[in-house]
Design an enzyme around this catalytic site. Structure first.
Site, PDB file in Angstrom:
ATOM      1  N   ARG A  48      -0.488  31.234  18.162  1.00 11.49           N
ATOM      2  CA  ARG A  48       0.843  31.758  17.910  1.00 11.49           C
ATOM      3  C   ARG A  48       1.233  31.644  16.443  1.00 11.49           C
ATOM      4  O   ARG A  48       2.311  32.052  16.064  1.00 11.49           O
ATOM      5  CB  ARG A  48       1.784  30.889  18.729  1.00 11.49           C
ATOM      6  CG  ARG A  48       3.068  31.501  19.095  1.00 11.49           C
ATOM      7  CD  ARG A  48       3.030  32.078  20.420  1.00 11.49           C
ATOM      8  NE  ARG A  48       4.309  32.212  21.026  1.00 11.49           N
ATOM      9  CZ  ARG A  48       4.446  32.368  22.315  1.00 11.49           C
ATOM     10  NH1 ARG A  48       3.403  32.356  23.097  1.00 11.49           N
ATOM     11  NH2 ARG A  48       5.628  32.540  22.823  1.00 11.49           N
TER      12      ARG A  48
ATOM     13  N   LYS B  58       1.790  40.537  28.062  1.00 11.45           N
ATOM     14  CA  LYS B  58       0.614  39.652  27.978  1.00 11.45           C
ATOM     15  C   LYS B  58       0.308  39.043  29.348  1.00 11.45           C
ATOM     16  O   LYS B  58      -0.815  39.114  29.843  1.00 11.45           O
ATOM     17  CB  LYS B  58       0.848  38.538  26.935  1.00 11.45           C
ATOM     18  CG  LYS B  58       1.169  39.051  25.538  1.00 11.45           C
ATOM     19  CD  LYS B  58       1.308  37.929  24.528  1.00 11.45           C
ATOM     20  CE  LYS B  58       2.496  36.994  24.760  1.00 11.45           C
ATOM     21  NZ  LYS B  58       3.825  37.644  24.656  1.00 11.45           N
TER      22      LYS B  58
ATOM     23  N   ARG C 250      13.575  33.346  34.011  1.00 10.24           N
ATOM     24  CA  ARG C 250      13.289  32.280  33.050  1.00 10.24           C
ATOM     25  C   ARG C 250      14.544  31.947  32.245  1.00 10.24           C
ATOM     26  O   ARG C 250      15.255  32.839  31.798  1.00 10.24           O
ATOM     27  CB  ARG C 250      12.160  32.722  32.105  1.00 10.24           C
ATOM     28  CG  ARG C 250      10.793  32.427  32.667  1.00 10.24           C
ATOM     29  CD  ARG C 250       9.660  33.018  31.869  1.00 10.24           C
ATOM     30  NE  ARG C 250       9.748  32.889  30.427  1.00 10.24           N
ATOM     31  CZ  ARG C 250       8.806  33.325  29.590  1.00 10.24           C
ATOM     32  NH1 ARG C 250       7.715  33.904  30.067  1.00 10.24           N
ATOM     33  NH2 ARG C 250       8.938  33.187  28.297  1.00 10.24           N
TER      34      ARG C 250
ATOM     35  N   ARG D  61      13.473  34.335  20.122  1.00 10.35           N
ATOM     36  CA  ARG D  61      12.013  34.425  20.343  1.00 10.35           C
ATOM     37  C   ARG D  61      11.412  35.586  19.560  1.00 10.35           C
ATOM     38  O   ARG D  61      10.314  35.484  19.020  1.00 10.35           O
ATOM     39  CB  ARG D  61      11.724  34.573  21.841  1.00 10.35           C
ATOM     40  CG  ARG D  61      11.866  33.246  22.592  1.00 10.35           C
ATOM     41  CD  ARG D  61      12.058  33.446  24.077  1.00 10.35           C
ATOM     42  NE  ARG D  61      11.024  34.202  24.705  1.00 10.35           N
ATOM     43  CZ  ARG D  61      11.207  34.944  25.819  1.00 10.35           C
ATOM     44  NH1 ARG D  61      12.400  34.993  26.384  1.00 10.35           N
ATOM     45  NH2 ARG D  61      10.209  35.597  26.337  1.00 10.35           N
TER      46      ARG D  61
ATOM     47  N   ARG E 167      13.256  40.768  33.996  1.00 12.27           N
ATOM     48  CA  ARG E 167      12.072  40.044  34.496  1.00 12.27           C
ATOM     49  C   ARG E 167      12.430  38.979  35.528  1.00 12.27           C
ATOM     50  O   ARG E 167      13.395  38.237  35.392  1.00 12.27           O
ATOM     51  CB  ARG E 167      11.343  39.383  33.324  1.00 12.27           C
ATOM     52  CG  ARG E 167      10.183  38.501  33.811  1.00 12.27           C
ATOM     53  CD  ARG E 167       9.235  38.123  32.736  1.00 12.27           C
ATOM     54  NE  ARG E 167       9.843  37.364  31.668  1.00 12.27           N
ATOM     55  CZ  ARG E 167       9.220  37.002  30.565  1.00 12.27           C
ATOM     56  NH1 ARG E 167       7.958  37.355  30.394  1.00 12.27           N
ATOM     57  NH2 ARG E 167       9.837  36.321  29.634  1.00 12.27           N
TER      58      ARG E 167
HETATM   59  P1  AP5 Z   1       5.265  39.833  30.708  1.00 16.09           P
HETATM   60  O1  AP5 Z   1       3.876  40.209  31.106  1.00 16.09           O
HETATM   61  O2  AP5 Z   1       5.904  38.681  31.363  1.00 16.09           O
HETATM   62  O3  AP5 Z   1       5.375  39.715  29.100  1.00 16.09           O
HETATM   63  P2  AP5 Z   1       4.777  38.640  28.113  1.00 16.09           P
HETATM   64  O4  AP5 Z   1       4.161  39.372  26.968  1.00 16.09           O
HETATM   65  O5  AP5 Z   1       3.942  37.682  28.844  1.00 16.09           O
HETATM   66  O6  AP5 Z   1       6.136  38.012  27.592  1.00 16.09           O
HETATM   67  P3  AP5 Z   1       6.608  36.485  27.506  1.00 16.09           P
HETATM   68  O7  AP5 Z   1       8.108  36.520  27.476  1.00 16.09           O
HETATM   69  O8  AP5 Z   1       5.961  35.655  28.548  1.00 16.09           O
HETATM   70  O9  AP5 Z   1       6.074  36.125  26.104  1.00 16.09           O
HETATM   71  P4  AP5 Z   1       6.509  34.949  25.267  1.00 16.09           P
HETATM   72  O10 AP5 Z   1       5.464  34.999  24.245  1.00 16.09           O
HETATM   73  O11 AP5 Z   1       7.906  35.008  24.770  1.00 16.09           O
HETATM   74  O12 AP5 Z   1       6.534  33.726  26.289  1.00 16.09           O
HETATM   75  P5  AP5 Z   1       5.539  32.542  26.564  1.00 16.09           P
HETATM   76  O13 AP5 Z   1       5.648  32.198  27.984  1.00 16.09           O
HETATM   77  O14 AP5 Z   1       4.209  32.800  25.997  1.00 16.09           O
HETATM   78  O15 AP5 Z   1       6.167  41.151  30.929  1.00 16.09           O
HETATM   79  C1  AP5 Z   1       7.557  41.125  30.634  1.00 16.09           C
HETATM   80  C2  AP5 Z   1       8.319  41.979  31.640  1.00 16.09           C
HETATM   81  O16 AP5 Z   1       7.940  43.337  31.493  1.00 16.09           O
HETATM   82  C3  AP5 Z   1       8.035  41.628  33.109  1.00 16.09           C
HETATM   83  O17 AP5 Z   1       9.222  41.812  33.834  1.00 16.09           O
HETATM   84  C4  AP5 Z   1       6.981  42.654  33.538  1.00 16.09           C
HETATM   85  O18 AP5 Z   1       7.051  42.927  34.925  1.00 16.09           O
HETATM   86  C5  AP5 Z   1       7.395  43.858  32.695  1.00 16.09           C
HETATM   87  N1  AP5 Z   1       6.268  44.700  32.307  1.00 16.09           N
HETATM   88  C6  AP5 Z   1       5.050  44.304  31.871  1.00 16.09           C
HETATM   89  N2  AP5 Z   1       4.278  45.368  31.582  1.00 16.09           N
HETATM   90  C7  AP5 Z   1       5.048  46.465  31.820  1.00 16.09           C
HETATM   91  C8  AP5 Z   1       4.822  47.863  31.700  1.00 16.09           C
HETATM   92  N3  AP5 Z   1       3.660  48.346  31.260  1.00 16.09           N
HETATM   93  N4  AP5 Z   1       5.826  48.688  32.019  1.00 16.09           N
HETATM   94  C9  AP5 Z   1       7.014  48.222  32.449  1.00 16.09           C
HETATM   95  N5  AP5 Z   1       7.286  46.910  32.604  1.00 16.09           N
HETATM   96  C10 AP5 Z   1       6.310  46.044  32.272  1.00 16.09           C
HETATM   97  O19 AP5 Z   1       6.197  31.365  25.688  1.00 16.09           O
HETATM   98  C11 AP5 Z   1       7.443  30.817  26.053  1.00 16.09           C
HETATM   99  C12 AP5 Z   1       7.785  29.654  25.135  1.00 16.09           C
HETATM  100  O20 AP5 Z   1       6.773  28.626  25.252  1.00 16.09           O
HETATM  101  C13 AP5 Z   1       7.827  29.977  23.636  1.00 16.09           C
HETATM  102  O21 AP5 Z   1       9.077  30.476  23.248  1.00 16.09           O
HETATM  103  C14 AP5 Z   1       7.528  28.609  23.036  1.00 16.09           C
HETATM  104  O22 AP5 Z   1       8.668  27.773  23.072  1.00 16.09           O
HETATM  105  C15 AP5 Z   1       6.497  28.023  23.984  1.00 16.09           C
HETATM  106  N6  AP5 Z   1       5.116  28.343  23.614  1.00 16.09           N
HETATM  107  C16 AP5 Z   1       4.247  29.095  24.337  1.00 16.09           C
HETATM  108  N7  AP5 Z   1       3.067  29.183  23.701  1.00 16.09           N
HETATM  109  C17 AP5 Z   1       3.190  28.479  22.549  1.00 16.09           C
HETATM  110  C18 AP5 Z   1       2.311  28.223  21.469  1.00 16.09           C
HETATM  111  N8  AP5 Z   1       1.064  28.711  21.430  1.00 16.09           N
HETATM  112  N9  AP5 Z   1       2.768  27.440  20.453  1.00 16.09           N
HETATM  113  C19 AP5 Z   1       4.004  26.921  20.478  1.00 16.09           C
HETATM  114  N10 AP5 Z   1       4.902  27.152  21.455  1.00 16.09           N
HETATM  115  C20 AP5 Z   1       4.494  27.933  22.500  1.00 16.09           C
HETATM  116 MG    MG Z   2       4.090  35.650  29.371  1.00 17.17          MG
END
Ligand code: AP5
Ligand code: MG
Length: 222
Positions: free
Chosen positions: A95, A20, A167, A178, A134
């Site tokens: 979410r 994402k 992270r 997660r 990552r």
């Molecule tokens: P990356 O692009 O970082 O993946 P992502 O989908 O953004 O994954 P996240 O871990 O950020 O998602 P998440 O939903 O767990 O975390 P968030 O920060 O939203 O890519 C991942 C890796 O793969 C990277 O190393 C990248 O280089 C690699 N990659 C990407 N594309 C690739 C490809 N095509 N091929 C190979 N490699 C690739 O949330 C974190 C925390 O915040 C949650 O747990 C929660 O506590 C809180 N939170 C956030 N939003 C909310 C909400 N709306 N409500 C309540 N709590 C929330």
């Molecule tokens: Mg992300």
């Protein structure tokens, strides 16, 4: 992919590690839209030790969702800001059903609506591999991968020169949690948006550019 109309709202949906952040920030830039990534917002607050950080920290640490009472107002306040008036790309929000309904309602009150939901589909084994390798920029939050998309200079962000870090929620235990939370609370949004005729599934596997190309085709003309 060039923006043509006002009021464009795009949601990126997908499991942790689906890509994402990797894809959504670029889409926002290309289309000239605002970018709201709730995870980034919480992490930035934690870097600055704001009151929001105190509330969010324990939830992020455990891999649980931050309560809706905190998250929903934080996002809705932002979408009303003048700089987001042309539209927004959402990453990590909504979410759960309550967040999705709150977003729909807030947009409807302004005569707006979500245009498309990009659902990045990636198998679990690949998610684990991605999250395990990552590295993220402490300043601008750009994600890298040690093997698949490394920075040009080790430990430094290509975009802003910021320090890269792993992270704290990318540990084996917290990743597991997660993913559980994603399947229990977020995956139901696939149905929610499919029923609304807004869901577009994209194969999130393959290289970053390859996936980006699929998304660009999907959003062409938007
Ligand atoms: P990356 O692009 O970082 O993946 P992502 O989908 O953004 O994954 P996240 O871990 O950020 O998602 P998440 O939903 O767990 O975390 P968030 O920060 O939203 O890519 C991942 C890796 O793969 C990277 O190393 C990248 O280089 C690699 N990659 C990407 N594309 C690739 C490809 N095509 N091929 C190979 N490699 C690739 O949330 C974190 C925390 O915040 C949650 O747990 C929660 O506590 C809180 N939170 C956030 N939003 C909310 C909400 N709306 N409500 C309540 N709590 C929330
Ligand atoms: Mg992300």
């Amino acid at each position: 992919m060039k923006g043509s109309s006002d009021n464009r709202y795009i949601v990126f949906l997908g499991a942790p590690g689906a890509g994402k952040g990797t894809q959504a920030a670029g889409v926002a830039q290309t289309l000239g839209l605002g970018y709201i990534a709730t995870g980034d917002m919480f992490r930035q607050a934690m870097e600055m030790d704001t009151p929001l950080a105190l509330q969010a920290k324990s939830y992020l640490g455990k891999g649980a969702l931050v309560p809706d009472e905190i998250t929903i107002p934080m996002v809705l306040e932002n979408i009303s800001a003048p700089k987001f008036k042309g539209g927004v790309v959402f990453d990590g929000f909504p979410r759960n059903l309550k967040q999705a309904e709150a977003l729909d309602k807030a947009l409807a009150e302004q005569g707006k609506a979500i245009n498309k939901v990009v659902y990045l589909k990636v198998l679990e084994a690949e998610l684990l591999k991605r999250l395990g390798g990552r590295w993220v920029c402490r300043q601008c939050q750009t994600p890298y991968h040690a093997v698949d998309s490394p920075p040009k200079v080790k430990g430094k962000c290509d975009k802003c020169g910021g320090e890269l870090y792993q992270r704290p929620d990318d540990t084996v235990e917290t990743i597991k949690k997660r993913l559980e939370v994603y399947f229990a609370e977020t995956a139901s949004l696939i149905d929610y948006y499919a029923k609304a005729g807004k869901l577009y599934e994209v194969d999130g596997t393959g290289g970053v550019d390859e996936v980006g190309e699929r998304i660009a085709v999907l959003l062409k003309g938007l």
